[in-house]
Design an enzyme around this catalytic site. Structure first.
Site: not given
Length: 403
Positions: A163, A246
């Site tokens: 991320e 995820e």
């Protein structure tokens, strides 16, 4: 995300009777129940092949919450005694002294035939300037990733950033251009194929900018990202397989909460229907996850099993009416002559769903279904010709596997 720190944020009455089935050891639904639910036929077209499925899985991060036990590994990855996960996601630690902690579960997952993917949250501190990777440390960071890959016996793919577009994270960030620059320069030296750029929100602009670097794109095995805060969507003709690596639905609700499990079921459907190849949950073992801290498979875990056990890596998604009936969602898959249908029924009433089959030949199905009170209940029924119908249990996930 660091899940200890961050949390992302119909009742219809049965109006008439339903005729169900009995026939020796075989079962066949032949008559529609007359619920007041708009319905249509789910048309399955085996001749129209879509994405190749890579699998369904979850993460194990031993240095944060401890490793999975032997029993938990079996319950996660076994297709006969467990959920049937075919992907394990792990973390690349910043210290080489922590590499060995990953290996027992990695080896166990591989033993069950699962792919192992690894993500780095941070580079070693000496290679970073604040929360950014030093450009002068590119080669050293690639060597660090390669060393990890060797130490654990090899992974299927490795992601240099987690991320990178999530500025509030507290871990290593980067722009899409910076991630692409690293992969272009060092993607061949990281010890394993590259998966990237793994953005928060599956941010389309981040993917597009990253893939605009032709060298980075060529060195990227598949693209990946996290769906927090986003609705699954088709990324378009990007020339790469898309993995959702995820997500969790709610970290304050038990994995045994049936409503939340059904939310996850619909989300997996949406990811597959968007053309994505993989769906990876966050922690495998967590009270809100597929296995709880007492080593029990949760309702969420059984919902994941409806996909993971029966839609295996290498299967291809085939065309199917995604939402043929109000509250009913269907995806279809095949491998050779085998056909698998996964059906999510959000309706609170028994719901009759008709199907037509083309481009495939099926004589019968083994049926597995999970409800708020049953887990992978099983029976079977015959099919004659290219059409059939079944009664779906109220609020349920059903998987049909051709015989």
């Amino acid at each position: 995300m660091t899940k200890q720190l961050f949390t992302v944020k119909a009742s219809s009455a049965l109006l008439a009777f339903s005729l169900f089935f009995t026939a020796c050891s075989k079962n066949k639904d032949v008559t529609a129940s007359q619920e007041n639910i708009p319905k249509g036929t789910a048309a399955v077209d085996g001749a129209t092949v879509q994405q190749t499925i890579q699998g369904f899985g979850g993460a194990s991060i031993p240095i944060w919450i401890g490793d999975l036990t032997s029993d938990q590994r079996t319950k996660a990855f076994s297709t006969t005694n467990g959920i049937g996960m075919s992907i394990l996601r792990v973390m690349v630690p910043t210290s080489s002294g922590q590499f060995a902690a990953e290996k027992p579960t990695i080896d166990a997952a591989k033993g069950f035939g699962a792919k192992v993917i690894a993500t780095a949250w941070n580079a070693p501190a000496s290679m970073m300037n604040g929360l950014s990777l030093k450009t002068t440390s590119y080669a050293d960071y690639a060597a660090h990733l390669s060393s990890y890959n060797s130490a654990v016996g090899g992974v299927y793919a490795i992601s240099p950033w987690n991320e990178p577009n999530y500025s509030a994270s507290g871990w290593m960030g980067a722009t899409a251009t910076e991630v692409a620059n690293f992969v272009a320069a060092q993607g061949d030296n990281c010890g394993a194929p590259i998966m990237a750029p793994e953005p928060f929100n599956m941010q389309q602009s981040f993917f597009n900018t990253y893939l605009s670097n032709a060298t980075a794109k060529a060195k990227t095995s598949f693209v990946c990202g996290h769906i927090y805060g986003a609705t699954p969507y088709n990324l378009g003709s990007i020339g790469k397989s898309v993995w959702m690596t995820e997500h969790y639905t709610n970290s304050s609700i038990s994995g045994n909460d049936w409503g939340n499990a059904m939310t996850a079921a619909k989300e997996i459907h949406d990811c597959m229907n968007a053309g994505w190849a993989a769906y990876v949950w966050w922690y495998i073992r967590r009270f809100y996850g597929p296995i709880d801290e007492s080593s029990n498979i949760t309702k969420l875990g059984y919902v994941m099993a409806q996909y993971a056990r029966y839609v295996r890596p290498g299967y291809t998604k085939i065309a199917c009416t995604a939402n043929p009936t109000s509250g009913v969602y269907v995806t279809a898959y095949k491998s050779g002559s085998k056909v698998v249908l996964v059906i999510v029924n959000q309706n609170s009433a028994t719901t009759y769903q008709p199907f037509t089959l083309s481009g495939v030949t099926v004589t019968g199905f083994n049926r597995y279904y999970t409800t708020s009170t049953t887990n992978l209940a099983a029976n079977s029924f015959s099919v004659s010709g290219g059409s059939f119908g079944i009664n779906l249990e109220p609020s349920s996930v059903t998987t049909l596997v051709s015989q």
